[in-house]
Design a protein around this motif. Sequence first.
Motif, PDB file in Angstrom:
ATOM      1  N   VAL A 203       0.840  -1.147   0.100  1.00 45.43           N
ATOM      2  CA  VAL A 203       0.177   0.131  -0.006  1.00 45.43           C
ATOM      3  C   VAL A 203       0.809   1.290   0.022  1.00 45.43           C
ATOM      4  O   VAL A 203       1.788   1.334   0.722  1.00 45.43           O
ATOM      5  N   VAL A 204       0.758   2.073  -0.918  1.00 50.09           N
ATOM      6  CA  VAL A 204       1.698   3.112  -1.060  1.00 50.09           C
ATOM      7  C   VAL A 204       0.929   4.360  -0.523  1.00 50.09           C
ATOM      8  O   VAL A 204       1.378   5.076   0.414  1.00 50.09           O
ATOM      9  N   GLN A 205      -0.397   4.671  -0.690  1.00 55.35           N
ATOM     10  CA  GLN A 205      -1.244   5.658  -0.086  1.00 55.35           C
ATOM     11  C   GLN A 205      -2.350   4.993   0.558  1.00 55.35           C
ATOM     12  O   GLN A 205      -3.154   4.472  -0.274  1.00 55.35           O
ATOM     13  N   SER A 206      -2.723   5.380   1.678  1.00 54.26           N
ATOM     14  CA  SER A 206      -3.851   4.839   2.211  1.00 54.26           C
ATOM     15  C   SER A 206      -5.009   5.709   2.487  1.00 54.26           C
ATOM     16  O   SER A 206      -4.747   6.810   2.497  1.00 54.26           O
ATOM     17  N   TRP A 207      -6.304   5.225   2.239  1.00 59.90           N
ATOM     18  CA  TRP A 207      -7.508   5.923   2.617  1.00 59.90           C
ATOM     19  C   TRP A 207      -8.269   5.300   3.631  1.00 59.90           C
ATOM     20  O   TRP A 207      -8.090   4.060   3.764  1.00 59.90           O
ATOM     21  N   GLU A 208      -8.691   6.126   4.527  1.00 57.85           N
ATOM     22  CA  GLU A 208      -9.770   5.414   5.561  1.00 57.85           C
ATOM     23  C   GLU A 208     -11.144   6.483   5.811  1.00 57.85           C
ATOM     24  O   GLU A 208     -11.130   7.591   5.472  1.00 57.85           O
ATOM     25  N   GLN A 223      -3.369  -3.379  -2.106  1.00 56.34           N
ATOM     26  CA  GLN A 223      -3.672  -2.805  -3.296  1.00 56.34           C
ATOM     27  C   GLN A 223      -3.604  -3.720  -4.615  1.00 56.34           C
ATOM     28  O   GLN A 223      -2.799  -4.557  -4.506  1.00 56.34           O
ATOM     29  N   LEU A 224      -4.767  -3.633  -5.526  1.00 57.74           N
ATOM     30  CA  LEU A 224      -4.790  -4.817  -6.487  1.00 57.74           C
ATOM     31  C   LEU A 224      -4.644  -4.087  -7.791  1.00 57.74           C
ATOM     32  O   LEU A 224      -4.968  -2.846  -7.963  1.00 57.74           O
ATOM     33  N   PRO A 225      -4.012  -4.939  -8.753  1.00 57.97           N
ATOM     34  CA  PRO A 225      -3.993  -4.181  -9.909  1.00 57.97           C
ATOM     35  C   PRO A 225      -5.435  -4.031 -10.615  1.00 57.97           C
ATOM     36  O   PRO A 225      -6.421  -4.486 -10.748  1.00 57.97           O
ATOM     37  N   GLY A 226      -5.464  -2.586 -11.248  1.00 59.36           N
ATOM     38  CA  GLY A 226      -6.608  -2.172 -11.928  1.00 59.36           C
ATOM     39  C   GLY A 226      -6.524  -2.316 -13.458  1.00 59.36           C
ATOM     40  O   GLY A 226      -5.689  -2.939 -14.019  1.00 59.36           O
ATOM     41  N   LEU A 233      -6.770   0.541  -4.184  1.00 61.41           N
ATOM     42  CA  LEU A 233      -6.786   0.494  -2.847  1.00 61.41           C
ATOM     43  C   LEU A 233      -8.146  -0.574  -2.414  1.00 61.41           C
ATOM     44  O   LEU A 233      -9.401   0.007  -2.738  1.00 61.41           O
ATOM     45  N   SER A 234      -8.058  -1.605  -1.727  1.00 60.96           N
ATOM     46  CA  SER A 234      -9.035  -2.391  -1.460  1.00 60.96           C
ATOM     47  C   SER A 234      -9.000  -2.651   0.151  1.00 60.96           C
ATOM     48  O   SER A 234      -8.065  -3.037   0.622  1.00 60.96           O
ATOM     49  N   SER A 235     -10.213  -2.069   0.929  1.00 64.03           N
ATOM     50  CA  SER A 235     -10.305  -2.202   2.447  1.00 64.03           C
ATOM     51  C   SER A 235     -11.324  -2.863   2.787  1.00 64.03           C
ATOM     52  O   SER A 235     -12.372  -2.872   2.053  1.00 64.03           O
ATOM     53  N   LEU A 236     -11.301  -4.039   3.660  1.00 62.72           N
ATOM     54  CA  LEU A 236     -12.372  -5.060   4.126  1.00 62.72           C
ATOM     55  C   LEU A 236     -12.878  -4.505   5.639  1.00 62.72           C
ATOM     56  O   LEU A 236     -11.934  -4.438   6.389  1.00 62.72           O
ATOM     57  N   PHE A 237     -14.223  -4.278   5.923  1.00 60.24           N
ATOM     58  CA  PHE A 237     -14.628  -3.881   7.196  1.00 60.24           C
ATOM     59  C   PHE A 237     -15.692  -5.030   7.520  1.00 60.24           C
ATOM     60  O   PHE A 237     -16.450  -5.465   6.674  1.00 60.24           O
ATOM     61  N   VAL A 248     -10.764   2.245  -3.680  1.00 60.88           N
ATOM     62  CA  VAL A 248     -10.556   3.666  -4.049  1.00 60.88           C
ATOM     63  C   VAL A 248      -9.606   3.537  -5.512  1.00 60.88           C
ATOM     64  O   VAL A 248      -8.217   2.923  -5.464  1.00 60.88           O
ATOM     65  N   GLU A 249     -10.210   4.076  -6.710  1.00 56.63           N
ATOM     66  CA  GLU A 249      -9.408   3.904  -7.781  1.00 56.63           C
ATOM     67  C   GLU A 249      -9.246   5.066  -8.630  1.00 56.63           C
ATOM     68  O   GLU A 249     -10.103   6.073  -8.702  1.00 56.63           O
ATOM     69  N   PRO A 250      -7.891   5.418  -8.747  1.00 59.85           N
ATOM     70  CA  PRO A 250      -7.437   6.668  -9.417  1.00 59.85           C
ATOM     71  C   PRO A 250      -8.300   6.872 -10.963  1.00 59.85           C
ATOM     72  O   PRO A 250      -8.286   5.777 -11.528  1.00 59.85           O
TER      73      PRO A 250
END
Length: 308
Positions: A203-208, A223-226, A233-237, A248-250
């Motif tokens: 993970v280069v840059q995180s979002w929360e 982080q997964l290839p798009g 960026l994929s986060s599981l809650f 979160v996809e640029p």
Amino acid sequence: MWRSAGVFLGALMLSAAAQADNTPQAWLERLQQAQQQQPYQGVFVYERQNSFATFRIWQGVDQGHVLRRIQDQDGEPHERLQRDGVLLCSSRGQWLSAAGPLLTLDLDRLAQGYELRLVGRSRVAGRLATVLALIPRDRYRYAHEWHLDAQTGLLLKAVMVDADGGLLERFQFSQLSALPPKVEQLQPQVPCQPPQLTPSQPVVQSWEPQWLPPGFAQLSQQQLPGRGDVLVLSSLFSDGLNSFSVYVEPMGDQLAADARSQLGPTVAVAHRLQAEQGDVMITVVGEVPRVTAERVVLSMRPVVEAAP
């Protein structure tokens, strides 16, 4: 006299023990234990948004590992094989029922989001069951009703409803036997391919999220290839029962509008957000009400690293 007092005290202790074994927490612990130790075989029905599917299932325990084979009974034969809840192989891709009657529960976190009540008894697939209600403490999660087998503790029936009492999802056994399956019944009978795992990146840059419903916590982030060279960026809650993922996809020069959709209990909410590094598309997907997904999407912010 002392003998009578001793008998009375003993009866009180037995009564207290019986009551302790008949609490919602005790039944949840029985369910957890049954999922990990109880062999069985049977047929269950899965319903979502007026769509029905029938599956046959076999579960066995081998050297402490739980093996499960699930076979689609509708149309052409399809099946999947799991070990300790992890997919080993599948004869096709996405299934209507992702995992079958297997619940991953966090009992401590579960009580933060749900009031647990024993509400009666029932009979499912010819077996007596105890009915457990999981009543949400807020509007940010769905209500559940579980029918647990009186003999084994296995989940015989599960119903998920929205805030208006509308049916979102139903799982129910029509046949169940506690007999261990044979070795060959735990082997795939059609070509079964292992899953193609997508390699994750550091993970280069995180979002929360700046807001989460009470009881929800982050379980993982990767982080997964798009598309192209883009990393998503994929986060599981999870709240101990239900979960949702945040992507979160640029966007770069890509054009995309906000979107919302729902299939049964699964909701997807996408929102384009302006950021210093460029626009991103934030998408929440999971088994939570739409109001939950929308609040989480709007609360997402990049994590600013503290200066050294």
